[in-house]
Design an enzyme around this catalytic site. Structure first.
Site, PDB file in Angstrom:
ATOM      1  N   THR A   6      25.984  -8.807  13.166  1.00  0.00           N
ATOM      2  CA  THR A   6      27.341  -7.619  13.736  1.00  0.00           C
ATOM      3  C   THR A   6      28.186  -8.369  13.625  1.00  0.00           C
ATOM      4  O   THR A   6      29.696  -7.949  14.076  1.00  0.00           O
ATOM      5  CB  THR A   6      27.029  -7.028  14.955  1.00  0.00           C
ATOM      6  OG1 THR A   6      26.342  -7.675  15.771  1.00  0.00           O
ATOM      7  CG2 THR A   6      25.882  -5.641  15.273  1.00  0.00           C
ATOM      8  N   GLU A  51      23.691 -16.908  22.147  1.00  0.00           N
ATOM      9  CA  GLU A  51      23.513 -16.560  20.915  1.00  0.00           C
ATOM     10  C   GLU A  51      23.649 -16.740  19.556  1.00  0.00           C
ATOM     11  O   GLU A  51      23.091 -17.024  19.177  1.00  0.00           O
ATOM     12  CB  GLU A  51      23.411 -15.059  21.185  1.00  0.00           C
ATOM     13  CG  GLU A  51      23.966 -14.119  19.759  1.00  0.00           C
ATOM     14  CD  GLU A  51      23.781 -12.589  19.837  1.00  0.00           C
ATOM     15  OE1 GLU A  51      23.669 -12.423  20.619  1.00  0.00           O
ATOM     16  OE2 GLU A  51      24.537 -11.979  19.058  1.00  0.00           O
ATOM     17  N   ARG A  72      30.220 -20.072  21.193  1.00  0.00           N
ATOM     18  CA  ARG A  72      30.931 -18.981  21.639  1.00  0.00           C
ATOM     19  C   ARG A  72      32.743 -19.490  22.957  1.00  0.00           C
ATOM     20  O   ARG A  72      32.246 -20.296  23.459  1.00  0.00           O
ATOM     21  CB  ARG A  72      30.523 -18.336  22.721  1.00  0.00           C
ATOM     22  CG  ARG A  72      28.783 -17.119  21.963  1.00  0.00           C
ATOM     23  CD  ARG A  72      30.147 -15.990  20.854  1.00  0.00           C
ATOM     24  NE  ARG A  72      28.711 -14.968  20.726  1.00  0.00           N
ATOM     25  CZ  ARG A  72      28.390 -13.978  20.253  1.00  0.00           C
ATOM     26  NH1 ARG A  72      28.431 -13.187  21.702  1.00  0.00           N
ATOM     27  NH2 ARG A  72      27.061 -13.364  20.105  1.00  0.00           N
ATOM     28  N   CYS A  91      23.614 -13.014  14.515  1.00  0.00           N
ATOM     29  CA  CYS A  91      23.962 -11.586  14.586  1.00  0.00           C
ATOM     30  C   CYS A  91      24.432 -11.180  13.594  1.00  0.00           C
ATOM     31  O   CYS A  91      25.789 -11.502  13.577  1.00  0.00           O
ATOM     32  CB  CYS A  91      23.789 -10.959  16.084  1.00  0.00           C
ATOM     33  SG  CYS A  91      23.757  -8.987  16.025  1.00  0.00           S
ATOM     34  N   GLU A  93      27.750  -5.978  27.266  1.00  0.00           N
ATOM     35  CA  GLU A  93      26.721  -4.858  26.019  1.00  0.00           C
ATOM     36  C   GLU A  93      25.426  -4.996  26.772  1.00  0.00           C
ATOM     37  O   GLU A  93      24.773  -5.525  27.851  1.00  0.00           O
ATOM     38  CB  GLU A  93      26.418  -5.798  25.085  1.00  0.00           C
ATOM     39  CG  GLU A  93      25.579  -5.138  23.294  1.00  0.00           C
ATOM     40  CD  GLU A  93      25.273  -5.525  22.507  1.00  0.00           C
ATOM     41  OE1 GLU A  93      25.469  -6.679  22.693  1.00  0.00           O
ATOM     42  OE2 GLU A  93      26.019  -5.084  22.132  1.00  0.00           O
ATOM     43  N   ARG A 125      36.722 -14.080  21.952  1.00  0.00           N
ATOM     44  CA  ARG A 125      36.265 -14.958  21.866  1.00  0.00           C
ATOM     45  C   ARG A 125      35.805 -14.748  19.933  1.00  0.00           C
ATOM     46  O   ARG A 125      35.329 -13.360  19.861  1.00  0.00           O
ATOM     47  CB  ARG A 125      34.463 -14.578  22.911  1.00  0.00           C
ATOM     48  CG  ARG A 125      33.934 -13.235  21.924  1.00  0.00           C
ATOM     49  CD  ARG A 125      32.743 -13.326  20.855  1.00  0.00           C
ATOM     50  NE  ARG A 125      32.020 -12.079  20.979  1.00  0.00           N
ATOM     51  CZ  ARG A 125      31.398 -11.472  19.982  1.00  0.00           C
ATOM     52  NH1 ARG A 125      31.886 -11.970  18.830  1.00  0.00           N
ATOM     53  NH2 ARG A 125      29.969 -10.696  19.680  1.00  0.00           N
ATOM     54  N   ARG A 169      35.281 -10.721  18.981  1.00  0.00           N
ATOM     55  CA  ARG A 169      35.146  -9.534  19.690  1.00  0.00           C
ATOM     56  C   ARG A 169      36.546  -9.313  20.945  1.00  0.00           C
ATOM     57  O   ARG A 169      36.490 -10.662  21.864  1.00  0.00           O
ATOM     58  CB  ARG A 169      33.888  -9.112  21.021  1.00  0.00           C
ATOM     59  CG  ARG A 169      33.885  -7.947  20.949  1.00  0.00           C
ATOM     60  CD  ARG A 169      32.531  -8.068  22.258  1.00  0.00           C
ATOM     61  NE  ARG A 169      32.130  -8.487  22.724  1.00  0.00           N
ATOM     62  CZ  ARG A 169      32.658  -7.192  23.881  1.00  0.00           C
ATOM     63  NH1 ARG A 169      32.851  -6.552  24.231  1.00  0.00           N
ATOM     64  NH2 ARG A 169      32.682  -8.095  25.096  1.00  0.00           N
ATOM     65  N   ARG A 229      31.919  -0.694  25.715  1.00  0.00           N
ATOM     66  CA  ARG A 229      31.101  -0.354  26.135  1.00  0.00           C
ATOM     67  C   ARG A 229      31.355  -1.182  27.804  1.00  0.00           C
ATOM     68  O   ARG A 229      32.048  -0.814  28.160  1.00  0.00           O
ATOM     69  CB  ARG A 229      30.767  -3.092  26.330  1.00  0.00           C
ATOM     70  CG  ARG A 229      30.026  -2.772  24.607  1.00  0.00           C
ATOM     71  CD  ARG A 229      30.084  -4.666  24.537  1.00  0.00           C
ATOM     72  NE  ARG A 229      29.896  -4.316  23.278  1.00  0.00           N
ATOM     73  CZ  ARG A 229      29.101  -6.193  22.779  1.00  0.00           C
ATOM     74  NH1 ARG A 229      29.399  -7.232  23.872  1.00  0.00           N
ATOM     75  NH2 ARG A 229      29.080  -5.815  21.629  1.00  0.00           N
TER      76      ARG A 229
HETATM   77  P1  ADP Z   1      30.224 -10.764  24.518  1.00  0.00           P
HETATM   78  O1  ADP Z   1      31.466 -10.912  24.335  1.00  0.00           O
HETATM   79  O2  ADP Z   1      29.786 -12.181  23.837  1.00  0.00           O
HETATM   80  O3  ADP Z   1      29.257 -10.308  22.912  1.00  0.00           O
HETATM   81  P2  ADP Z   1      29.370  -8.880  26.364  1.00  0.00           P
HETATM   82  O4  ADP Z   1      29.416  -8.200  25.463  1.00  0.00           O
HETATM   83  O5  ADP Z   1      27.832  -9.953  26.960  1.00  0.00           O
HETATM   84  O6  ADP Z   1      28.742 -10.114  25.134  1.00  0.00           O
HETATM   85  O7  ADP Z   1      29.940  -9.651  27.337  1.00  0.00           O
HETATM   86  C1  ADP Z   1      30.717 -11.335  27.803  1.00  0.00           C
HETATM   87  C2  ADP Z   1      30.969 -11.159  29.142  1.00  0.00           C
HETATM   88  O8  ADP Z   1      32.410 -11.270  28.954  1.00  0.00           O
HETATM   89  C3  ADP Z   1      30.768 -10.432  30.483  1.00  0.00           C
HETATM   90  O9  ADP Z   1      30.747 -10.746  31.576  1.00  0.00           O
HETATM   91  C4  ADP Z   1      31.298  -9.131  30.482  1.00  0.00           C
HETATM   92  O10 ADP Z   1      32.059  -8.335  31.644  1.00  0.00           O
HETATM   93  C5  ADP Z   1      32.974 -10.044  29.900  1.00  0.00           C
HETATM   94  N1  ADP Z   1      33.938  -9.362  29.482  1.00  0.00           N
HETATM   95  C6  ADP Z   1      34.062  -8.859  27.880  1.00  0.00           C
HETATM   96  N2  ADP Z   1      35.665  -8.729  27.820  1.00  0.00           N
HETATM   97  C7  ADP Z   1      35.703  -8.755  28.949  1.00  0.00           C
HETATM   98  C8  ADP Z   1      37.012  -8.358  29.523  1.00  0.00           C
HETATM   99  N3  ADP Z   1      38.605  -7.913  28.783  1.00  0.00           N
HETATM  100  N4  ADP Z   1      38.070  -8.846  30.598  1.00  0.00           N
HETATM  101  C9  ADP Z   1      37.126  -9.738  31.861  1.00  0.00           C
HETATM  102  N5  ADP Z   1      35.474 -10.081  30.963  1.00  0.00           N
HETATM  103  C10 ADP Z   1      35.417  -9.262  30.013  1.00  0.00           C
HETATM  104  N1  ILO Z   2      19.900  -7.016  18.986  1.00  0.00           N
HETATM  105  C1  ILO Z   2      20.736  -6.024  20.066  1.00  0.00           C
HETATM  106  C2  ILO Z   2      22.150  -6.689  19.795  1.00  0.00           C
HETATM  107  C3  ILO Z   2      23.178  -6.478  19.119  1.00  0.00           C
HETATM  108  C4  ILO Z   2      24.253  -6.642  18.869  1.00  0.00           C
HETATM  109  N2  ILO Z   2      25.111  -7.372  19.217  1.00  0.00           N
HETATM  110  C5  ILO Z   2      25.097  -8.644  19.838  1.00  0.00           C
HETATM  111  C6  ILO Z   2      25.456  -9.620  21.414  1.00  0.00           C
HETATM  112  N3  ILO Z   2      24.584  -9.499  18.890  1.00  0.00           N
HETATM  113  C7  ILO Z   2      20.585  -4.870  19.254  1.00  0.00           C
HETATM  114  O1  ILO Z   2      20.015  -4.722  18.354  1.00  0.00           O
HETATM  115  O2  ILO Z   2      20.926  -4.199  20.524  1.00  0.00           O
END
Ligand code: ADP
Ligand code: ILO
Length: 344
Positions: A259, A211, A215, A257, A300, A112, A266, A295
């Site tokens: 990061t 966020e 995305r 953010c 996250e 993403r 990511r 993760r």
């Molecule tokens: P982001 O990737 O947008 O930073 P999250 O860590 O919250 O946010 O993940 C968003 C969603 O994407 C969650 O439901 C997570 O389980 C899903 N996800 C992340 N990586 C994968 C993957 N490789 N395969 C399937 N689902 C994934």
């Molecule tokens: N504000 C949260 C998440 C930080 C990094 N992740 C994202 C989704 N931006 C923290 O400081 O733990």
């Protein structure tokens, strides 16, 4: 505003870098959109277990509050004030044959990027009217996509709880009520202005006004990382021809953010490594070597289930998109080798 109450054992980057001197220098500063230091740090103050603890309200936050943000950017990405970000979205430069062609370890792959619309505040400082305008103009652009990217938009407003929960459970949709986002005002007027666009196969998806304003997501079952990257790049280019994104030569794509700055990318796999997971030290030694983050499988701040983890690139700024995906690929190859050795 007084210096916030930050406990001694707090480990977030906010707690580490918001010294009394930095606080004094920034406490009365405001960006042109009216975003203050108090707002920028509220998430980390309210959520002492934050990893980072700060958000930007607009591109200007990164310069107005530079004495705090620069330190966090340097600490997280190893990226200095004089460095310049470089982008490379050419799939031909990626060397990523499927690390698991027999489908023994990798369940799914997802890449993403975050994007925000140029010349508007970011989510933490946006007004309801501006947010609704982002939704309507982005959806107008998405509705013109063709071929594999053709799909439909599903606003959160009016979506049944069953459909929403199913989309979240299946890893397609963002969660609701995130306390970190809540504290910086990113959940104001929820669910208005929020939604998800996706193609029929749900291999291409766009989250609207979570966020970040967009995305852009490419995902599929299995470990064909290059196919996932190629679809993502096509999508980014198509959307970019219709919507202008916020980009800056120093810190790349602007995100709320710190990061996510730079590539805002990511790239992750869901991977089953139950044997390696019994020795977290050995597991972490590999992920650290390849700049990867571990993760849980519901995103996250979630836990692993059955030895399945979400493994992704940690670095996003000061490296190209190709390098970010390469980090993930190479690390995953090493993780599979280690898991195979333990299994034998
Ligand atoms: P982001 O990737 O947008 O930073 P999250 O860590 O919250 O946010 O993940 C968003 C969603 O994407 C969650 O439901 C997570 O389980 C899903 N996800 C992340 N990586 C994968 C993957 N490789 N395969 C399937 N689902 C994934
Ligand atoms: N504000 C949260 C998440 C930080 C990094 N992740 C994202 C989704 N931006 C923290 O400081 O733990």
């Amino acid at each position: 505003m007084n210096y916030p109450n930050l406990p001694e054992d707090c480990t977030s980057m906010l707690c580490k870098h918001l010294t009394p001197e930095v606080f004094e220098a920034l406490k009365d500063k405001t960006t042109a959109n009216g975003f203050t230091l108090e707002q920028a740090i509220n998430s980390g103050v309210m959520n002492i277990d934050s990893g980072i603890g700060v958000y930007a309200g607009d591109e200007e936050s990164y310069s107005t509050f530079a004495p705090l943000f620069d330190k966090i950017i340097e600490d997280y990405h190893g990226f200095g004030k004089e460095d310049k970000h470089q982008s490379n979205l050419n799939p031909d430069d990626l060397n990523a044959p499927n690390p698991d062609p027999d489908g023994e370890f990798i369940i799914s792959t997802r890449i993403r990027v975050g994007r925000n619309v140029a010349n508007l505040p970011l989510g933490p400082a946006i007004s309801k009217e501006q947010r609704d305008l982002v939704e309507s103009s982005v959806v107008e652009g998405l509705n013109t996509l063709e071929g594999e990217l053709e799909g439909s938009y599903h606003p959160l407003l009016g979506m049944s709880k069953e459909v929403q929960d199913e989309l979240i459970k299946d890893h397609f949709l963002f969660k609701e009520g995130d306390r970190f986002l809540d504290a910086v005002g990113l959940n104001r007027n929820w669910p208005e202005g929020r939604g998800i666009y996706h193609n029929k196969e749900k291999t291409f998806l766009v989250w609207v006004n979570e966020e970040d304003q967009l995305r852009i997501i490419s995902m599929q079952m299995g470990g064909d990382i290059k196919e996932v990257f190629t679809r993502l790049v096509n999508a980014i280019k198509s959307i970019e021809s219709k919507v202008q994104f916020s980009y800056n030569d120093h810190i790349g794509y602007i995100t709320s953010c710190p990061t996510n700055l730079g590539t805002a990318m990511r790239a992750s796999v869901h991977i089953a490594v139950p044997n390696l997971a019994k020795d977290m030290e050995a597991f972490k030694a590999i992920t650290d070597k390849f700049y990867l983050q571990i993760r849980g499988i519901h995103g996250e701040h979630s836990e692993s289930e059955g030895g399945v983890y979400d493994i992704s690139n940690r670095r996003r700024l000061g490296i190209t998109e190709v390098q970010a995906v390469q980090d993930m690929h190479d690390g995953v190859v090493a993780l599979i080798e280690a898991e195979k050795a333990l299994k034998a």
